[in-house]
Design a protein around this motif. Structure first.
Motif, short mmCIF file in Angstrom:
data_model
loop_
_atom_site.label_atom_id
_atom_site.label_comp_id
_atom_site.label_asym_id
_atom_site.label_seq_id
_atom_site.Cartn_x
_atom_site.Cartn_y
_atom_site.Cartn_z
N UNK A 71 0.79 -1.21 0.00
CA UNK A 71 0.00 0.00 0.00
C UNK A 71 0.83 1.27 0.00
N UNK A 72 0.34 2.27 0.72
CA UNK A 72 0.91 3.61 0.79
C UNK A 72 1.59 3.79 2.15
N UNK A 73 2.83 4.25 2.15
CA UNK A 73 3.55 4.45 3.41
C UNK A 73 3.12 5.77 4.04
N UNK A 92 3.07 3.28 9.13
CA UNK A 92 2.23 2.15 8.72
C UNK A 92 2.06 2.13 7.21
N UNK A 93 1.80 0.92 6.69
CA UNK A 93 1.36 0.78 5.31
C UNK A 93 -0.15 0.89 5.27
N UNK A 94 -0.68 1.79 4.48
CA UNK A 94 -2.12 2.01 4.36
C UNK A 94 -2.60 1.36 3.06
N UNK A 95 -3.56 0.44 3.11
CA UNK A 95 -4.08 -0.15 1.88
C UNK A 95 -4.63 0.92 0.93
N UNK A 107 -9.92 6.91 4.32
CA UNK A 107 -10.47 6.83 5.67
C UNK A 107 -9.47 7.20 6.75
N UNK A 108 -8.23 7.51 6.34
CA UNK A 108 -7.18 7.89 7.29
C UNK A 108 -7.29 9.39 7.59
N UNK A 109 -6.98 9.76 8.82
CA UNK A 109 -7.01 11.18 9.23
C UNK A 109 -5.69 11.84 8.82
#
Length: 236
Positions: A101-103, A201-204, A210-212
């Motif tokens: 995903x996205x770092x 974190x790795x974000x899908x 949905x991340x702040x």
């Protein structure tokens, strides 16, 4: 930091000069009659960096306007303070993608936005190039090894507020943004303890909205993530 505008890569400059404190390259180019099409290169080392951008004439009103200053702390009372310290900070950040995903990195309570998430990266040390700074910062903040693809964007902010060391600053953030990939992603680990990064974190990719996010990170992701996710940076 020096900025050069050219209409074609390798062409003669149509404008050149130092980036004034508080100024934004996009706004500066507009006031000179041009719009920035894309950044071409960020060369040299801090503090003597040169940003070269491709520009095109916009043919619209380009009346000069004073740079806007905003405070990150609406309760900041400067009446009993010394004159704010003027500081221009050159930094490098990355939209880093992998098969996981996205770092993302989370701001610590030493910042003005604790708990929000942003892009990995940080300040460029004296004598360091922007690309080297990004590679170093990503290792310090997440333990990940990355491969830089290309220069992606330039972003600025200008405010008066307190630094993590509680000094009141007239602060001009100049962020050089790269697209990058991580061929061998691992579980992120923050190695720079006690700094401005609380977690990584790795974000899908199907859940990144949905991340702040901080406002600056969200603006960059809205502008670039969809195209990057389709560009081959993410292994299939």
């Amino acid at each position: 930091m020096r900025i050069i505008g050219v209409e074609v890569a390798g062409g003669a400059p149509v404008f050149t000069g130092a980036l004034p404190h508080g100024a934004d390259p996009h706004r500066l180019a507009w006031e000179l009659g041009y719009r920035i099409v894309r950044p071409l290169s960020a060369s040299g080392s801090a503090p003597d960096l040169t940003l070269t951008v491709q520009v095109g004439r916009h043919g619209r009103s380009s009346a000069l306007q004073a740079p806007r200053t905003r405070s990150i702390d609406p309760d900041l009372d400067l009446s009993g303070e010394a004159t704010p310290v003027v500081r221009q900070r050159l930094a490098a950040y990355g939209i880093v993608l992998s098969e996981r995903g996205l770092l993302a990195t989370q701001f610590s309570d030493r910042t003005a936005v604790p708990g929000l998430w942003g892009l990995p990266g940080g300040g460029i040390d004296p004598g360091e190039s922007p690309s080297r700074a990004l590679v170093r910062e990503v290792v310090e903040e997440s333990g990940q090894e990355l491969e830089i693809s290309h220069l992606l964007d330039i972003q600025t902010d200008h405010w008066i507020g307190r630094s993590p060391s509680r000094v009141v600053e007239d602060f001009h953030a100049v962020r050089i943004i790269y697209a990058a990939s991580c061929p061998t992603p691992t579980d992120p680990v923050v190695h720079d303890h006690g700094g401005t990064t609380a977690a990584a974190a790795w974000v899908p990719l199907d859940g990144w909205t949905r991340v702040a996010w901080s406002s600056g990170a969200r603006a960059l992701l809205d502008r670039h993530l969809r195209e990057l996710s389709r560009s081959g940076l993410v292994p299939r």
